[in-house]
Design a protein around this motif. Sequence first.
Motif, mmCIF file in Angstrom:
data_model
loop_
_atom_site.group_PDB
_atom_site.id
_atom_site.type_symbol
_atom_site.label_atom_id
_atom_site.label_comp_id
_atom_site.label_asym_id
_atom_site.label_seq_id
_atom_site.Cartn_x
_atom_site.Cartn_y
_atom_site.Cartn_z
ATOM 1 N N THR A 17 0.313 -1.548 0.370
ATOM 2 C CA THR A 17 -0.022 -0.523 0.023
ATOM 3 C C THR A 17 1.062 1.165 -0.158
ATOM 4 N N ILE A 20 1.600 1.972 -3.332
ATOM 5 C CA ILE A 20 1.160 2.590 -4.531
ATOM 6 C C ILE A 20 0.785 4.236 -3.867
ATOM 7 N N GLN A 24 2.286 6.522 -8.049
ATOM 8 C CA GLN A 24 0.851 6.673 -8.254
ATOM 9 C C GLN A 24 1.699 8.411 -8.407
ATOM 10 N N GLN A 116 -0.829 -4.786 -5.772
ATOM 11 C CA GLN A 116 -1.007 -3.140 -6.018
ATOM 12 C C GLN A 116 -1.683 -2.856 -7.191
ATOM 13 N N ALA A 117 -1.522 -3.704 -8.708
ATOM 14 C CA ALA A 117 -1.869 -2.869 -9.461
ATOM 15 C C ALA A 117 -3.721 -3.465 -8.800
ATOM 16 N N THR A 120 -5.022 -0.916 -7.108
ATOM 17 C CA THR A 120 -5.348 0.559 -7.777
ATOM 18 C C THR A 120 -6.340 0.121 -9.084
ATOM 19 N N GLU A 121 -6.670 -0.429 -9.672
ATOM 20 C CA GLU A 121 -7.721 -0.753 -9.708
ATOM 21 C C GLU A 121 -8.961 -0.880 -9.211
ATOM 22 N N GLN A 124 -9.940 2.318 -8.282
ATOM 23 C CA GLN A 124 -11.130 3.570 -9.914
ATOM 24 C C GLN A 124 -11.707 2.592 -9.964
ATOM 25 N N THR A 129 -10.142 8.633 -6.977
ATOM 26 C CA THR A 129 -8.770 8.532 -7.722
ATOM 27 C C THR A 129 -7.255 8.262 -7.125
ATOM 28 N N ILE A 130 -5.960 7.799 -7.447
ATOM 29 C CA ILE A 130 -5.262 7.508 -5.851
ATOM 30 C C ILE A 130 -5.334 8.198 -4.920
ATOM 31 N N TYR A 133 -8.227 9.362 -3.074
ATOM 32 C CA TYR A 133 -8.367 8.298 -1.896
ATOM 33 C C TYR A 133 -7.428 8.189 -0.507
#
Length: 156
Positions: A17, A20, A24, A116-117, A120-121, A124, A129-130, A133
């Motif tokens: 985390t 991320i 990003q 992480q991916a 992130t998904e 979204q 958005t990151i 968040y």
Amino acid sequence: MKITTILLATALTIGATTAIGQEQMLPAPVQEIAPSVSDKELEKFANIYLEVQAESQKMQEEAVEIIQTEGMELERFNEISKAENDPNKDIQTSGKEEEQIASISVKIQEIQTEFQALITEKIQNEGLTIQRYQEVYAAVQQDQELQQKIGQMINS
């Protein structure tokens, strides 16, 4: 075994985390006043939190399996990992253990990247958005009322 598994899970989750935010975007500036968070955003945050917890559990199980597949005891892996992160601790490792740690590290990094991916998904997919968040996360950290609301949402 339970404590060492918890240590491993915590390290994996924090590492993933934290990554991320680092990959990003630039770190959000420190704010003295918590940003306003709507109930809808808080609900999205709670949904993401629950999904992160479930995925974190899966990642933890995968990491334990990787360690065991490499032929290393979980307790020994945690002992070496803690020593590597503590400059006051000196630990002796064998050549075999160093090879195992190197192999385990590569594989764990792969599952952290996947985690992480996925997170992130999920962020979204909830419509955040990151950056937003992270702002909500910061607000929750600073505001006990928001923490209570999140707790109620998660436990209901």
